[in-house]
Motif scaffolding. Structure first.
Motif, short mmCIF file in Angstrom:
data_model
loop_
_atom_site.label_atom_id
_atom_site.label_comp_id
_atom_site.label_asym_id
_atom_site.label_seq_id
_atom_site.Cartn_x
_atom_site.Cartn_y
_atom_site.Cartn_z
N ILE A 2 5.72 -5.72 10.83
CA ILE A 2 5.09 -4.82 11.81
C ILE A 2 3.59 -5.06 11.74
CG2 ILE A 2 4.92 -2.82 10.25
CD1 ILE A 2 5.68 -1.14 12.87
N HIS A 3 2.99 -5.17 12.91
CA HIS A 3 1.56 -5.45 12.99
C HIS A 3 0.91 -4.38 13.86
CE1 HIS A 3 -2.12 -7.79 13.02
NE2 HIS A 3 -2.19 -7.56 14.32
N PRO A 4 -0.25 -3.83 13.42
CA PRO A 4 -0.83 -2.71 14.14
C PRO A 4 -1.69 -3.10 15.33
CG PRO A 4 -2.07 -3.10 12.13
CD PRO A 4 -0.94 -4.10 12.14
N GLY B 247 0.80 -1.22 0.00
CA GLY B 247 0.00 0.00 0.00
C GLY B 247 0.83 1.26 0.00
N SER B 248 0.48 2.17 0.92
CA SER B 248 1.10 3.50 0.88
C SER B 248 2.58 3.47 1.21
CB SER B 248 0.36 4.44 1.83
OG SER B 248 0.39 3.89 3.12
N GLY B 249 3.01 2.45 1.94
CA GLY B 249 4.45 2.28 2.16
C GLY B 249 5.05 3.32 3.08
N SER B 250 4.24 3.85 4.01
CA SER B 250 4.81 4.90 4.88
C SER B 250 5.86 4.32 5.83
CB SER B 250 3.70 5.62 5.64
OG SER B 250 3.06 4.77 6.56
N ASN B 251 5.68 3.08 6.26
CA ASN B 251 6.73 2.46 7.09
C ASN B 251 8.00 2.21 6.29
OD1 ASN B 251 5.92 1.82 9.98
ND2 ASN B 251 4.10 1.14 8.87
N ALA C 190 6.38 -4.54 5.34
CA ALA C 190 5.91 -3.22 5.78
C ALA C 190 4.56 -2.95 5.14
CB ALA C 190 6.93 -2.15 5.40
N GLY C 191 3.51 -3.44 5.80
CA GLY C 191 2.18 -3.33 5.21
C GLY C 191 2.03 -4.24 4.01
N MET D 78 0.30 -7.19 2.64
CA MET D 78 -0.95 -7.78 3.09
C MET D 78 -1.22 -9.15 2.46
SD MET D 78 -1.68 -5.48 5.24
CE MET D 78 -3.39 -5.64 5.75
N LEU E 17 0.16 4.72 13.75
CA LEU E 17 1.09 4.77 12.61
C LEU E 17 2.26 5.72 12.88
CD1 LEU E 17 1.38 3.46 9.81
CD2 LEU E 17 0.15 5.41 8.84
N GLU F 33 4.60 3.75 14.73
CA GLU F 33 5.23 2.73 13.86
C GLU F 33 6.44 3.32 13.15
OE1 GLU F 33 2.67 0.27 11.36
OE2 GLU F 33 0.93 0.86 12.54
C1 GAR Z 1 0.61 -0.30 9.00
O1 GAR Z 1 -0.23 0.21 10.00
C2 GAR Z 1 1.02 -1.72 9.33
O2 GAR Z 1 1.23 -1.93 10.71
C3 GAR Z 1 -0.16 -2.49 8.85
O3 GAR Z 1 -0.57 -1.86 7.67
C4 GAR Z 1 -0.18 -0.49 7.69
C5 GAR Z 1 0.67 -0.22 6.48
O4 GAR Z 1 0.92 1.14 6.31
N1 GAR Z 1 0.18 -3.87 8.63
C6 GAR Z 1 -0.71 -4.87 8.68
O5 GAR Z 1 -1.88 -4.70 8.90
C7 GAR Z 1 -0.11 -6.24 8.44
N2 GAR Z 1 -1.12 -7.25 8.57
P1 GAR Z 1 2.09 1.61 5.33
O6 GAR Z 1 1.90 0.91 3.99
O7 GAR Z 1 1.87 3.10 5.19
O8 GAR Z 1 3.40 1.28 5.97
#
Ligand code: GAR
Length: 191
Positions: A112-114, A10-14, A91-92, A94, A175, A178
């Motif tokens: 990383i798990h929220p 996704g957005s990949g902010s981590n 990192a996100g 899924m 986040l 995170e």
């Molecule tokens: C983060 O909050 C991460 O902890 C979560 O998805 C988001 C990704 O954000 N991860 C999960 O839910 C894993 N099952 P990001 O793409 O902006 O990093």
């Protein structure tokens, strides 16, 4: 070099937080570590653009093009192993990974798990924490085992759940933490 490969959906902010930490804190000079690739299972993942801005090679491997989870994971392993990784960072990302994949990267695969594991494995962690009346929520960095969202805990960040929180406001508060915790946890592993 200790090559780091980051997987996103996704957005990949981590991922961005880790890439910025690597630059700002001179991981290449201090640990001989560098982020060598960002791989997404979704072509539209916003994080791909961020990676390109940092001149990090990207790849997209769409799981929908594969007949089975095993076939997708085999192709993903091939793509990751081109970069000879010392560390594979989810990192996100899924996708549930097969035992074969997890075994292949044993000792060098983290996620990383929220939520504050072992509470709230799986999806919709923030809404579930609110619904349960939790006073605290957070996120966990952990080693990956073949059991979803299990594995040794490397670090956790805790935030309060406020009375008017929605899943969205709580997710934003988590986040932010995170982005501080994940780069630190990676750096600790490198050091
Ligand atoms: C983060 O909050 C991460 O902890 C979560 O998805 C988001 C990704 O954000 N991860 C999960 O839910 C894993 N099952 P990001 O793409 O902006 O990093």
């Amino acid at each position: 070099y200790k090559n780091i490969v980051i997987l996103i959906s996704g957005s990949g902010s981590n991922m961005a937080a880790i890439v910025r930490a690597a630059e700002r804190r001179h991981w290449a000079d201090r640990y001989g570590a560098r982020v060598v690739a960002v791989i997404s299972n979704k072509a539209e993942a916003g994080g791909l653009g961020v990676a390109r801005e940092h001149h990090i090679p990207t790849a997209v491997l769409d799981h929908k093009g594969f007949a089975s989870r095993e076939a997708f994971d085999a192709a993903l392993m091939t793509e990751i192993d081109r970069h000879d990784p010392a560390l594979v960072v989810l990192a996100g990302f899924m996708r549930i990974l097969t035992p074969g994949f997890v075994q292949h990267y044993e000792g060098r695969l983290i996620n990383i798990h929220p939520s504050l594991l072992p509470a709230f494995t799986g999806l919709n962690t923030h809404q579930r924490a609110i619904d349960m009346g939790c006073r605290f929520a957070g996120a966990t960095v952990h080693r990956v085992t073949s059991e979803l969202d299990h594995g040794d805990i490397l670090d956790q960040a805790v935030v309060p759940v406020l009375p008017d929180d929605t899943a969205k406001t709580l997710a934003e508060r988590v986040l932010t933490q995170e982005h501080i915790m994940y780069p630190r946890a990676v750096e600790k592993l490198l050091a």
